[in-house]
Design a protein around this motif. Structure first.
Motif, PDB file in Angstrom:
ATOM      1  N   LEU A 153       0.828  -1.206   0.000  1.00 60.55           N
ATOM      2  CA  LEU A 153       0.000   0.000   0.000  1.00 60.55           C
ATOM      3  C   LEU A 153       0.863   1.256   0.000  1.00 60.55           C
ATOM      4  O   LEU A 153       0.612   2.208  -0.748  1.00 60.55           O
ATOM      5  CB  LEU A 153      -0.912  -0.008   1.226  1.00 60.55           C
ATOM      6  N   LEU A 154       1.900   1.251   0.832  1.00 61.61           N
ATOM      7  CA  LEU A 154       2.754   2.433   0.986  1.00 61.61           C
ATOM      8  C   LEU A 154       3.472   2.783  -0.316  1.00 61.61           C
ATOM      9  O   LEU A 154       3.458   3.936  -0.769  1.00 61.61           O
ATOM     10  CB  LEU A 154       3.766   2.185   2.101  1.00 61.61           C
ATOM     11  N   VAL A 182      -6.803  11.028   1.080  1.00 62.34           N
ATOM     12  CA  VAL A 182      -7.127   9.714   0.532  1.00 62.34           C
ATOM     13  C   VAL A 182      -8.352   9.200   1.266  1.00 62.34           C
ATOM     14  O   VAL A 182      -8.351   9.086   2.501  1.00 62.34           O
ATOM     15  CB  VAL A 182      -5.956   8.728   0.693  1.00 62.34           C
ATOM     16  N   ILE A 183      -9.401   8.909   0.524  1.00 58.50           N
ATOM     17  CA  ILE A 183     -10.650   8.441   1.119  1.00 58.50           C
ATOM     18  C   ILE A 183     -10.575   6.934   1.332  1.00 58.50           C
ATOM     19  O   ILE A 183     -10.219   6.181   0.416  1.00 58.50           O
ATOM     20  CB  ILE A 183     -11.847   8.789   0.218  1.00 58.50           C
ATOM     21  N   VAL A 218      -1.275   6.102   4.554  1.00 59.91           N
ATOM     22  CA  VAL A 218      -1.641   7.447   4.113  1.00 59.91           C
ATOM     23  C   VAL A 218      -0.955   8.477   5.002  1.00 59.91           C
ATOM     24  O   VAL A 218      -0.346   9.441   4.521  1.00 59.91           O
ATOM     25  CB  VAL A 218      -3.174   7.621   4.150  1.00 59.91           C
ATOM     26  N   SER A 219      -1.033   8.261   6.308  1.00 62.61           N
ATOM     27  CA  SER A 219      -0.418   9.190   7.259  1.00 62.61           C
ATOM     28  C   SER A 219       1.098   9.202   7.127  1.00 62.61           C
ATOM     29  O   SER A 219       1.737  10.256   7.255  1.00 62.61           O
ATOM     30  CB  SER A 219      -0.821   8.809   8.680  1.00 62.61           C
ATOM     31  N   GLY A 224       2.389  11.643   4.821  1.00 67.17           N
ATOM     32  CA  GLY A 224       2.074  13.036   5.106  1.00 67.17           C
ATOM     33  C   GLY A 224       0.718  13.474   4.609  1.00 67.17           C
ATOM     34  O   GLY A 224       0.348  14.646   4.741  1.00 67.17           O
ATOM     35  N   ALA A 225      -0.038  12.545   4.027  1.00 73.09           N
ATOM     36  CA  ALA A 225      -1.385  12.849   3.547  1.00 73.09           C
ATOM     37  C   ALA A 225      -2.390  12.610   4.685  1.00 73.09           C
ATOM     38  O   ALA A 225      -2.043  12.125   5.755  1.00 73.09           O
ATOM     39  CB  ALA A 225      -1.720  11.999   2.330  1.00 73.09           C
ATOM     40  N   THR A 226      -3.646  12.917   4.418  1.00 75.93           N
ATOM     41  CA  THR A 226      -4.699  12.799   5.426  1.00 75.93           C
ATOM     42  C   THR A 226      -5.712  11.739   5.024  1.00 75.93           C
ATOM     43  O   THR A 226      -6.293  11.831   3.933  1.00 75.93           O
ATOM     44  CB  THR A 226      -5.427  14.141   5.606  1.00 75.93           C
ATOM     45  N   PRO A 227      -5.952  10.746   5.872  1.00 73.78           N
ATOM     46  CA  PRO A 227      -7.032   9.799   5.584  1.00 73.78           C
ATOM     47  C   PRO A 227      -8.385  10.446   5.856  1.00 73.78           C
ATOM     48  O   PRO A 227      -8.571  11.112   6.877  1.00 73.78           O
ATOM     49  CB  PRO A 227      -6.757   8.639   6.544  1.00 73.78           C
TER      50      PRO A 227
END
Length: 386
Positions: free
Chosen positions: A81-82, A96-97, A110-111, A114-117
């Motif tokens: 996934l990463l 990312v939803i 996702v975290s 540096g993105a936000t779930p």
């Protein structure tokens, strides 16, 4: 098919095996001991333990099995996934939803980038992300949708892909629990931009340690992932990007290659056990797994839901029957995600599932006697409690 009476009184759990495990990967090893040992010896004698022909051969076999152009082995399902999200350019400022009802790794990656779930509630019958709620969660910062084919049940990929195409979003399938499952005849993992698998020992296709793999039809994405998994080098010792050390071990690849031809038979056996549960527990006050006509679930876990879960867990344990809870705290209520502002009641379907779902024993080598033990115990629990 098991012969069970509806009253649950004939032959109690005391007449069945003393212990029924939730899962038992050792039985799979026993059934394939010789070819597995031969595969291990072949790798050890070759002297090629990292990458090499064992990994390439397994990748080719999985690509063929899933009907895709590329399969890239990595160290584990989390890395699958990463690396995929990283290769797609997901990073700070992006959203990312995904679903709140899954293993932590789905949001963790996702975290880590540096993105936000962004969590969207689930369907009450499949426990997968509710596609009808997706569009209201999309913002200008949304980069991808990350559906999970939870417990081996494919998510509604038709609806998800249509939404993603309308909004120009990537779709990364978390198929870590669903290898061999199908949505409208297509293999889980092969429908979105990319699909990710885990070969954790208890998975439907499990290794003897960690392992993971990514499938895609996107040539450029596949190349970026292949570079990322070897420290970002291309060629060796030359680095244009910062990557990872995430490679599927040759020993794991060789053993998984032995197991892959048996996967469909193992999944069929899981489905037979699931059907036996369906046919003998349907009249009890519990919610059984749903199975849509256009999907072929592979029952990584057999999940039931009841408001008396904790009582039933204890009752089964007292009778030597293992069971499990997946997952007791939905991701939006995890302490680490408190800053995102979700609270109790914000995603009610996932929260109810976290409080009421549990897994009954199910694995391909499970015997009729063992399953009868589980069925009778579950029926007796409800009979004794009215």
């Amino acid at each position: 098919m098991l012969n069970q009476s509806n009253n649950g009184q004939a032959g109690g759990p005391e007449s069945a095996p003393r212990e029924v495990p939730l899962l038992d990967p050792s039985l799979q090893y026993e059934s394939l001991k010789e070819p597995l040992h031969e595969a291990i010896r072949g790798v050890l004698e070759s002297g090629v333990y990292i990458m090499g022909p064992a990994v390439a051969g397994f990748e080719e076999a999985v690509a063929d099995y899933c009907g895709v152009k590329h399969a890239i082995g990595v160290a584990n399902g989390t890395d699958a996934l990463l690396l995929t999200l990283d290769a797609l350019g997901v990073g700070p400022g992006d959203e990312v939803i995904t679903t709140p009802f899954t293993f932590f790794a789905t949001a963790e990656v996702v975290s880590r980038l540096g993105a936000t779930p962004v969590f969207v509630d689930i369907e009450p019958d499949t426990y997968n992300i509710d596609a009808a709620l997706l569009e209201q969660a999309i913002t200008a910062r949304t980069k991808a949708i990350l559906p999970v084919h939870l417990f081996g049940q494919p998510a509604d990929m038709g609806a998800i892909m249509a939404i993603a195409e309308r909004h120009g979003l990537f779709v990364v399938e978390d198929a870590c629990q669903a290898i061999g499952s199908r949505y409208r005849g297509r293999a889980a993992g092969s429908i979105g931009t990319a699909g990710c698998f885990s070969f954790f020992p208890t998975k439907n296709l499990g290794g003897s340690g960690d392992g993971g793999l990514i499938v895609t039809n996107d040539d450029e994405l596949a190349q970026r992932i292949r570079v990322l998994r070897v420290h970002g080098s291309n060629p060796k010792y030359y680095h244009a990007v910062v990557g990872y050390n995430s490679r599927l071990d040759a020993l794991q690849a060789a053993m998984l290659a032995v197991k892959l031809p048996h996967l469909d038979a193992w999944n069929a056996a899981r489905r037979e056990r699931a059907l036996a549960y369906h046919e003998t527990l349907w009249d009890l006050p519990i919610q059984l797994p749903a199975e849509a006509d256009d999907r072929y679930p592979v029952y990584h876990l057999y999940i039931i839901q009841t408001d008396r879960r904790d009582e039933l867990l204890r009752y089964l344990a007292e009778r030597g029957i293992a069971s499990g809870v997946y997952y007791p705290v939905p991701l939006h209520l995890q302490r680490v995600y408190e800053p995102l502002g979700y609270g109790i009641g914000s995603l009610p379907v996932a929260e109810r599932a976290a409080l009421g779902t549990m897994a009954l024993p199910l694995y391909p080598e499970m015997s009729d006697e063992q399953q009868e033990c589980v069925i009778m115990a579950v029926r007796q629990f409800f009979a004794e409690r009215g």
